[in-house]
Design a protein around this motif. Structure first.
Motif, PDB file in Angstrom:
ATOM      1  N   PRO A  34       0.825  -1.211   0.000  1.00 12.97           N
ATOM      2  CA  PRO A  34       0.000   0.000   0.000  1.00 12.97           C
ATOM      3  C   PRO A  34       0.862   1.265   0.000  1.00 12.97           C
ATOM      4  N   LYS A  35       0.462   2.244  -0.788  1.00 13.95           N
ATOM      5  CA  LYS A  35       1.289   3.441  -0.961  1.00 13.95           C
ATOM      6  C   LYS A  35       1.561   4.153   0.352  1.00 13.95           C
ATOM      7  N   GLU A  36       0.575   4.182   1.246  1.00 12.96           N
ATOM      8  CA  GLU A  36       0.745   4.892   2.508  1.00 12.96           C
ATOM      9  C   GLU A  36       1.755   4.207   3.425  1.00 12.96           C
ATOM     10  N   ALA A  37       2.058   2.936   3.159  1.00 12.59           N
ATOM     11  CA  ALA A  37       2.987   2.188   4.009  1.00 12.59           C
ATOM     12  C   ALA A  37       4.379   2.057   3.408  1.00 12.59           C
ATOM     13  N   GLN A  38       4.554   2.422   2.154  1.00 11.59           N
ATOM     14  CA  GLN A  38       5.834   2.191   1.478  1.00 11.59           C
ATOM     15  C   GLN A  38       7.001   2.922   2.133  1.00 11.59           C
ATOM     16  N   LYS A  39       6.727   4.018   2.811  1.00 10.81           N
ATOM     17  CA  LYS A  39       7.801   4.778   3.458  1.00 10.81           C
ATOM     18  C   LYS A  39       8.479   3.997   4.579  1.00 10.81           C
ATOM     19  N   TYR A  40       7.860   2.916   5.046  1.00 17.53           N
ATOM     20  CA  TYR A  40       8.444   2.112   6.112  1.00 17.53           C
ATOM     21  C   TYR A  40       9.261   0.939   5.583  1.00 17.53           C
ATOM     22  N   TYR A  41       9.446   0.847   4.260  1.00 15.07           N
ATOM     23  CA  TYR A  41      10.066  -0.334   3.657  1.00 15.07           C
ATOM     24  C   TYR A  41      11.493  -0.105   3.151  1.00 15.07           C
TER      25      TYR A  41
ATOM     26  N   TYR B 283      17.431  -6.213   3.298  1.00 13.84           N
ATOM     27  CA  TYR B 283      18.356  -6.714   4.307  1.00 13.84           C
ATOM     28  C   TYR B 283      17.657  -7.632   5.315  1.00 13.84           C
ATOM     29  N   ALA B 284      16.347  -7.610   5.343  1.00 15.40           N
ATOM     30  CA  ALA B 284      15.605  -8.416   6.305  1.00 15.40           C
ATOM     31  C   ALA B 284      14.807  -9.531   5.664  1.00 15.40           C
ATOM     32  N   THR B 285      14.272  -9.284   4.474  1.00 17.11           N
ATOM     33  CA  THR B 285      13.372 -10.274   3.893  1.00 17.11           C
ATOM     34  C   THR B 285      13.174  -9.970   2.413  1.00 17.11           C
ATOM     35  N   ASN B 286      12.368 -10.797   1.768  1.00 22.48           N
ATOM     36  CA  ASN B 286      11.927 -10.560   0.403  1.00 22.48           C
ATOM     37  C   ASN B 286      10.478 -10.087   0.427  1.00 22.48           C
ATOM     38  N   ILE B 287      10.087  -9.313  -0.563  1.00 17.52           N
ATOM     39  CA  ILE B 287       8.694  -8.891  -0.685  1.00 17.52           C
ATOM     40  C   ILE B 287       8.048  -9.712  -1.791  1.00 17.52           C
ATOM     41  N   VAL B 288       7.045 -10.489  -1.415  1.00 17.19           N
ATOM     42  CA  VAL B 288       6.349 -11.358  -2.359  1.00 17.19           C
ATOM     43  C   VAL B 288       4.899 -10.890  -2.457  1.00 17.19           C
ATOM     44  N   ALA B 289       4.438 -10.636  -3.665  1.00 14.26           N
ATOM     45  CA  ALA B 289       3.062 -10.179  -3.866  1.00 14.26           C
ATOM     46  C   ALA B 289       2.091 -11.357  -3.853  1.00 14.26           C
TER      47      ALA B 289
ATOM     48  N   GLU C  86      -5.585  -2.977   7.832  1.00 16.22           N
ATOM     49  CA  GLU C  86      -6.654  -3.243   6.873  1.00 16.22           C
ATOM     50  C   GLU C  86      -6.211  -2.990   5.434  1.00 16.22           C
ATOM     51  N   GLN C  87      -5.324  -2.024   5.223  1.00 13.06           N
ATOM     52  CA  GLN C  87      -4.880  -1.685   3.867  1.00 13.06           C
ATOM     53  C   GLN C  87      -4.084  -2.806   3.209  1.00 13.06           C
ATOM     54  N   PHE C  88      -3.619  -3.778   4.003  1.00 13.85           N
ATOM     55  CA  PHE C  88      -2.801  -4.868   3.483  1.00 13.85           C
ATOM     56  C   PHE C  88      -3.618  -6.089   3.061  1.00 13.85           C
ATOM     57  N   PHE C  89      -4.958  -6.050   3.213  1.00 12.15           N
ATOM     58  CA  PHE C  89      -5.769  -7.250   2.985  1.00 12.15           C
ATOM     59  C   PHE C  89      -6.896  -6.997   1.998  1.00 12.15           C
ATOM     60  N   THR C  90      -7.286  -8.080   1.336  1.00 14.14           N
ATOM     61  CA  THR C  90      -8.425  -8.035   0.417  1.00 14.14           C
ATOM     62  C   THR C  90      -9.293  -9.267   0.634  1.00 14.14           C
ATOM     63  N   GLY C  91     -10.575  -9.149   0.242  1.00 14.24           N
ATOM     64  CA  GLY C  91     -11.479 -10.294   0.223  1.00 14.24           C
ATOM     65  C   GLY C  91     -11.802 -10.867   1.587  1.00 14.24           C
ATOM     66  N   GLY C  92     -12.551 -11.967   1.589  1.00 15.52           N
ATOM     67  CA  GLY C  92     -12.842 -12.695   2.813  1.00 15.52           C
ATOM     68  C   GLY C  92     -13.720 -11.942   3.783  1.00 15.52           C
ATOM     69  N   GLU C  93     -13.817 -12.478   4.967  1.00 16.01           N
ATOM     70  CA  GLU C  93     -14.597 -11.863   6.030  1.00 16.01           C
ATOM     71  C   GLU C  93     -13.775 -10.781   6.721  1.00 16.01           C
ATOM     72  N   PRO C  94     -14.386  -9.688   7.138  1.00 17.70           N
ATOM     73  CA  PRO C  94     -13.623  -8.643   7.842  1.00 17.70           C
ATOM     74  C   PRO C  94     -13.119  -9.137   9.187  1.00 17.70           C
ATOM     75  N   ARG C  95     -11.908  -8.725   9.537  1.00 21.76           N
ATOM     76  CA  ARG C  95     -11.324  -9.148  10.799  1.00 21.76           C
ATOM     77  C   ARG C  95     -12.160  -8.708  11.990  1.00 21.76           C
ATOM     78  N   ALA C  96     -12.912  -7.623  11.849  1.00 21.75           N
ATOM     79  CA  ALA C  96     -13.667  -7.062  12.970  1.00 21.75           C
ATOM     80  C   ALA C  96     -14.689  -8.039  13.547  1.00 21.75           C
ATOM     81  N   LYS C  97     -15.020  -9.093  12.809  1.00 19.39           N
ATOM     82  CA  LYS C  97     -15.971 -10.066  13.335  1.00 19.39           C
ATOM     83  C   LYS C  97     -15.393 -10.825  14.529  1.00 19.39           C
ATOM     84  N   VAL C  98     -14.066 -10.828  14.666  1.00 17.95           N
ATOM     85  CA  VAL C  98     -13.413 -11.464  15.800  1.00 17.95           C
ATOM     86  C   VAL C  98     -13.006 -10.374  16.779  1.00 17.95           C
ATOM     87  N   GLU C  99     -13.648 -10.316  17.912  1.00 22.55           N
ATOM     88  CA  GLU C  99     -13.342  -9.278  18.889  1.00 22.55           C
ATOM     89  C   GLU C  99     -12.094  -9.670  19.684  1.00 22.55           C
ATOM     90  N   ILE C 100     -11.117  -8.772  19.734  1.00 24.37           N
ATOM     91  CA  ILE C 100      -9.872  -9.031  20.446  1.00 24.37           C
ATOM     92  C   ILE C 100      -9.311  -7.686  20.922  1.00 24.37           C
TER      93      ILE C 100
END
Length: 399
Positions: free
Chosen positions: A37-44, A49-55, A377-391
């Motif tokens: 996500p564009k808003e998160a790219q500044k942290y990458y 040096y730590a990992t690979n980025i796999v889409a 949330e910006q890193f995920f697509t599809g499926g059920e929303p995580r908010a259904k699990v209260e934590i």
């Protein structure tokens, strides 16, 4: 029993394997980050040096149905940061169990720095029917065979702030290269571009160790009058760090003006200088022990630290795990997140007069969430929303 000498040998092998011969080109970096996500790219920055980025790494993967057996595979449990991490995972597992979504007990293993044992323990957890395996791995590559086996069996493997290069894992972390770079630049500024620095690493071989040291060294390379006098290993444990710094100072009479401590070791570092009759250096940390703030206050240190307790970090990794267990798909295999920091300017927002140099708590301030849940949330697509699990985060701040 794990020794620092053995750890150093392990680092020389595993650390080199995890590093890259050359930085990727600007075009290669852009291609790797295209799915982030564009808003998160500044942290990458320096991600390689730590990992690979796999889409789209889990496009054909499906989670098991609840109730889930949740497990934790750890490489070392010898300090309070790791203890808080496990305590938080146990509490979160119980919360899910109370909702009928998980078995009540968290299965925990500890390899105490032995990557071969950690892999054996991981394979045993797979055989025992774990559905979700959280982990602080001891190597960027050493668990890949087990992680692939877990993936093929529909088991989700999530790393907590120590990334792996295995594409079948979901990494949730703060960018260790960024932390090292930030502290290197900050120290260089405080020294006016001239002086001697020491690196106090934690556990050899982890992606965190490799990337943090690389980020620090890259930052100070821009200052030719700053010398890195050495690189030590303290297992993120104050007493171990103190011993290693004492040994170093006994054989290095030249002044050391600053120390980059990579977690839980700042007080031990400072005490070693005092015991050696040396002037206290600038000390930067990446974890926010209450004891460090008490020592900082007592000695009027020039210091800073990130806010990165093991409990809140475990919670931060658990939220993306729940997104996936609810059926959502991550856009990339590595989720980097920002961290709050403690400086002289906001010191009093985290310090409490009850803190002492013997305190084992972490100075988390009033908000135990390192980032809002919504950040993920910006890193995920599809499926059920995580908010259904209260934590909710349960990691309290004892004094």
């Amino acid at each position: 029993m794990i020794t620092v000498a053995a750890c150093t040998a392990a680092f020389s092998l595993v650390g080199l394997a995890a590093s890259h011969a050359a930085d990727p080109t600007a075009e290669e970096q852009a291609a790797a980050l295209a799915a982030v996500p564009k808003e998160a790219q500044k942290y990458y920055g320096g991600y390689w040096y730590a990992t690979n980025i796999v889409a789209d790494p889990f496009a054909n993967w499906k989670p098991h149905a609840p109730p889930w057996k949740i497990c934790h595979n750890d490489s070392y449990l010898g300090n309070s940061w790791r203890a808080n991490l496990v305590a938080e995972l146990k509490a979160l597992t119980k919360q899910l169990a109370d909702q009928g979504l998980a078995e009540p007990e968290l299965n925990v293993t500890n390899s105490n720095g032995d990557i071969n044992l950690e892999l054996t323990q991981l394979k045993a957890q797979i055989a025992q029917g774990c559905d979700l395996i959280m982990s602080y791995p001891g190597s960027a590559t050493g668990l890949c065979a087990g992680i692939k086996e877990a993936f093929d069996k529909g088991i989700l493997f999530v790393t907590i702030d120590s990334t792996v290069t295995c594409p079948e894992a979901l990494n949730v972390a703060t960018n260790p290269y960024y932390r090292g770079q930030y502290e290197g630049e900050w120290i260089a500024k405080q020294l006016g571009g001239k002086g001697t620095a020491l690196i106090m690493n934690g556990q050899p071989g982890t992606a965190n160790t490799v990337a943090q040291e690389t980020g620090f060294r890259k930052a100070v390379e821009a200052f030719p009058d700053i010398k890195v006098a050495g690189s030590l290993f303290g297992m993120w444990t104050g007493s171990v760090a103190k011993t290693e710094v004492l040994k170093f100072l006994a054989t290095h009479p030249e002044p050391v003006h600053a120390v980059f401590s990579t977690g839980n070791m700042g007080v031990g570092v400072g005490q070693a200088f005092e015991q050696s009759g040396r002037a206290l250096p600038i000390i930067t940390e990446v974890t926010n022990l209450c004891s460090l703030l008490a020592y900082w206050k007592e000695k009027n240190l020039t210091a800073n630290t990130f806010v990165q307790d093991g409990g809140p970090m475990a919670y931060s990794a658990f939220i993306p795990a729940l997104h996936m267990m609810a059926g959502q798909k991550p856009k990339v295999n590595t989720i980097f997140m920002p961290l709050p920091s403690i400086t002289a300017e906001n010191f009093n927002d985290y310090y409490d007069a009850s803190m002492t140099v013997q305190s084992t708590c972490f100075a988390n301030g009033k908000d135990l969430h390192l980032v809002p849940d919504s950040y993920f949330e910006q890193f995920f697509t599809g499926g059920e929303p995580r908010a259904k699990v209260e934590i909710v985060s349960t990691n309290a701040q004892p004094q």
